[in-house]
Scaffold this motif. Structure first.
Motif, PDB file in Angstrom:
ATOM      1  N   THR A  18       0.833  -1.204   0.000  1.00 35.30           N
ATOM      2  CA  THR A  18       0.000   0.000   0.000  1.00 35.30           C
ATOM      3  C   THR A  18       0.865   1.251   0.000  1.00 35.30           C
ATOM      4  N   ALA A  19       1.856   1.298   0.877  1.00 32.20           N
ATOM      5  CA  ALA A  19       2.705   2.489   0.966  1.00 32.20           C
ATOM      6  C   ALA A  19       3.514   2.694  -0.312  1.00 32.20           C
ATOM      7  N   ALA A  20       4.089   1.630  -0.851  1.00 29.72           N
ATOM      8  CA  ALA A  20       4.870   1.749  -2.084  1.00 29.72           C
ATOM      9  C   ALA A  20       3.964   2.128  -3.256  1.00 29.72           C
ATOM     10  N   GLY A  21       2.853   1.414  -3.406  1.00 34.44           N
ATOM     11  CA  GLY A  21       1.949   1.678  -4.526  1.00 34.44           C
ATOM     12  C   GLY A  21       1.325   3.054  -4.458  1.00 34.44           C
ATOM     13  N   CYS A  22       0.889   3.469  -3.292  1.00 33.07           N
ATOM     14  CA  CYS A  22       0.269   4.792  -3.167  1.00 33.07           C
ATOM     15  C   CYS A  22       1.277   5.913  -3.374  1.00 33.07           C
ATOM     16  N   SER A  23       2.549   5.659  -3.059  1.00 32.40           N
ATOM     17  CA  SER A  23       3.548   6.693  -3.348  1.00 32.40           C
ATOM     18  C   SER A  23       3.654   6.901  -4.858  1.00 32.40           C
ATOM     19  N   VAL A  24       3.567   5.822  -5.630  1.00 32.06           N
ATOM     20  CA  VAL A  24       3.541   5.948  -7.093  1.00 32.06           C
ATOM     21  C   VAL A  24       2.238   6.605  -7.527  1.00 32.06           C
ATOM     22  N   HIS A  25       1.130   6.176  -6.952  1.00 29.56           N
ATOM     23  CA  HIS A  25      -0.185   6.743  -7.279  1.00 29.56           C
ATOM     24  C   HIS A  25      -0.173   8.267  -7.131  1.00 29.56           C
ATOM     25  N   SER A  26       0.524   8.756  -6.121  1.00 31.28           N
ATOM     26  CA  SER A  26       0.545  10.202  -5.855  1.00 31.28           C
ATOM     27  C   SER A  26       1.272  11.001  -6.933  1.00 31.28           C
ATOM     28  N   THR A  27       1.974  10.322  -7.841  1.00 33.54           N
ATOM     29  CA  THR A  27       2.699  11.007  -8.927  1.00 33.54           C
ATOM     30  C   THR A  27       1.950  10.974 -10.255  1.00 33.54           C
ATOM     31  N   LEU A  28       0.808  10.301 -10.299  1.00 38.47           N
ATOM     32  CA  LEU A  28       0.094  10.127 -11.566  1.00 38.47           C
ATOM     33  C   LEU A  28      -0.536  11.425 -12.052  1.00 38.47           C
ATOM     34  N   ALA A  29      -0.457  11.633 -13.354  1.00 41.92           N
ATOM     35  CA  ALA A  29      -1.134  12.762 -13.990  1.00 41.92           C
ATOM     36  C   ALA A  29      -2.601  12.387 -14.222  1.00 41.92           C
ATOM     37  N   VAL A  30      -3.414  13.379 -14.525  1.00 37.35           N
ATOM     38  CA  VAL A  30      -4.819  13.117 -14.877  1.00 37.35           C
ATOM     39  C   VAL A  30      -4.844  12.130 -16.039  1.00 37.35           C
ATOM     40  N   GLY A  31      -5.630  11.081 -15.917  1.00 35.87           N
ATOM     41  CA  GLY A  31      -5.773  10.086 -16.973  1.00 35.87           C
ATOM     42  C   GLY A  31      -4.778   8.934 -16.895  1.00 35.87           C
ATOM     43  N   GLU A  32      -3.803   9.005 -16.006  1.00 32.52           N
ATOM     44  CA  GLU A  32      -2.854   7.904 -15.841  1.00 32.52           C
ATOM     45  C   GLU A  32      -3.337   6.949 -14.758  1.00 32.52           C
ATOM     46  N   ALA A  33      -2.899   5.697 -14.876  1.00 32.07           N
ATOM     47  CA  ALA A  33      -3.165   4.677 -13.863  1.00 32.07           C
ATOM     48  C   ALA A  33      -1.889   3.856 -13.711  1.00 32.07           C
ATOM     49  N   TYR A  34      -1.879   2.941 -12.754  1.00 28.37           N
ATOM     50  CA  TYR A  34      -0.707   2.088 -12.565  1.00 28.37           C
ATOM     51  C   TYR A  34      -1.146   0.734 -12.061  1.00 28.37           C
ATOM     52  N   THR A  35      -0.230  -0.214 -12.156  1.00 35.97           N
ATOM     53  CA  THR A  35      -0.417  -1.507 -11.529  1.00 35.97           C
ATOM     54  C   THR A  35       0.937  -1.990 -11.042  1.00 35.97           C
ATOM     55  N   SER A  36       0.935  -2.709  -9.947  1.00 35.58           N
ATOM     56  CA  SER A  36       2.179  -3.271  -9.427  1.00 35.58           C
ATOM     57  C   SER A  36       2.631  -4.415 -10.322  1.00 35.58           C
ATOM     58  N   LEU A  37       3.922  -4.439 -10.621  1.00 36.26           N
ATOM     59  CA  LEU A  37       4.511  -5.543 -11.377  1.00 36.26           C
ATOM     60  C   LEU A  37       5.122  -6.573 -10.445  1.00 36.26           C
ATOM     61  N   ASP A  38       5.667  -6.109  -9.318  1.00 36.05           N
ATOM     62  CA  ASP A  38       6.250  -7.025  -8.345  1.00 36.05           C
ATOM     63  C   ASP A  38       6.327  -6.352  -6.985  1.00 36.05           C
ATOM     64  N   LEU A  39       6.557  -7.162  -5.993  1.00 36.24           N
ATOM     65  CA  LEU A  39       6.766  -6.683  -4.621  1.00 36.24           C
ATOM     66  C   LEU A  39       7.764  -7.641  -3.984  1.00 36.24           C
ATOM     67  N   THR A  40       8.899  -7.113  -3.570  1.00 33.47           N
ATOM     68  CA  THR A  40       9.924  -7.919  -2.905  1.00 33.47           C
ATOM     69  C   THR A  40       9.993  -7.472  -1.451  1.00 33.47           C
ATOM     70  N   VAL A  41       9.720  -8.393  -0.542  1.00 29.01           N
ATOM     71  CA  VAL A  41       9.621  -8.062   0.885  1.00 29.01           C
ATOM     72  C   VAL A  41      10.722  -8.778   1.661  1.00 29.01           C
ATOM     73  N   LYS A  42      11.289  -8.046   2.602  1.00 29.02           N
ATOM     74  CA  LYS A  42      12.239  -8.612   3.557  1.00 29.02           C
ATOM     75  C   LYS A  42      11.697  -8.373   4.965  1.00 29.02           C
ATOM     76  N   PHE A  43      11.446  -9.453   5.704  1.00 27.47           N
ATOM     77  CA  PHE A  43      11.004  -9.350   7.096  1.00 27.47           C
ATOM     78  C   PHE A  43      12.243  -9.351   7.973  1.00 27.47           C
ATOM     79  N   LEU A  44      12.381  -8.349   8.837  1.00 25.93           N
ATOM     80  CA  LEU A  44      13.599  -8.190   9.624  1.00 25.93           C
ATOM     81  C   LEU A  44      13.431  -8.542  11.098  1.00 25.93           C
TER      82      LEU A  44
END
Length: 152
Positions: free
Chosen positions: A77-103
Motif C-alpha cells: 500500500t505504501a509503495a503503490g500509493c507513493s507511485v499513485h501520488s505522482t500520476l497525472a490526470v488520466g494515468e493509472a498504474y499496476t504493481s509488477l512485483d513486490l519484494t519483501v524482507k522481514f527483519l
C-alpha cells in the motif's frame, strides 16, 4: 475538479488529488484498508505513510506474530500509493512485483506500526518505489521494493 452529487469526479483528478480526497473522506477508502484496519494516512507527492494498530485477534498467524501477508499489504500500500501520488490526470498504474524482507517479528507489543513509502525513480512507463515498516519504537521491522507499470 467537477463533482456529481457531492462526489469528486476521479477522471478530472491527478493521483495526488485522488488520494487526498480519500484521506479527507470525500471518497470512500479502498476496501483493503478497512479489511486490514489501516489508519492515520499521511500524503505528499511521491511519498505516503499508513499506520496500523496491531490486533492479535485479527492480524496474528498461528505462531503468535503478525501474519506476513498483513505486513506485506502495508508495504504494498505504501509503495503503490507513493507511485499513485505522482500520476497525472488520466494515468493509472499496476504493481509488477513486490519484494519483501522481514527483519523482526511483529506482535501486539510492537506498538503502532508506521509504514512509509516513497518513489525512488519515476519514468514515463515504469516507477520503482520502496517502503519501510517501523514498530512503535521506530525500529525497522520490514522493507520492500516494488516496480509499477504506468499506463494511460
Amino acid at each position: 475538479m467537477t463533482e456529481t452529487q457531492g462526489v469528486p469526479d476521479l477522471a478530472t483528478m491527478d493521483g495526488y488529488q485522488q488520494l487526498q480526497a480519500i484521506f479527507d473522506s470525500e471518497l470512500p477508502p479502498p476496501p483493503i484498508s478497512e479489511t486490514v484496519g489501516m489508519s492515520g494516512f499521511e500524503l505528499e507527492r511521491g511519498a505516503v505513510a499508513v499506520h496500523l494498530d496491531v490486533d492479535p485477534a485479527r492480524h496474528y498467524n498461528p505462531i503468535g506474530t503478525v501474519h506476513g501477508g498483513v505486513l506485506s499489504t502495508l508495504l504494498d500500500t505504501a509503495a503503490g500509493c507513493s507511485v499513485h501520488s505522482t500520476l497525472a490526470v488520466g494515468e493509472a498504474y499496476t504493481s509488477l512485483d513486490l519484494t519483501v524482507k522481514f527483519l523482526r517479528p511483529v506482535t501486539g507489543a510492537s506498538g503502532r506500526l508506521r509504514c512509509t513509502g516513497r518513489v525512488i525513480q519515476r519514468g514515463r512507463r515504469t516507477a520503482l518505489a520502496e517502503a519501510q515498516l517501523f514498530d512503535g519504537a521506530g525500529k525497522l521491522v520490514a522493507h520492500a521494493t516494488s516496480s509499477c507499470m504506468i499506463f494511460a
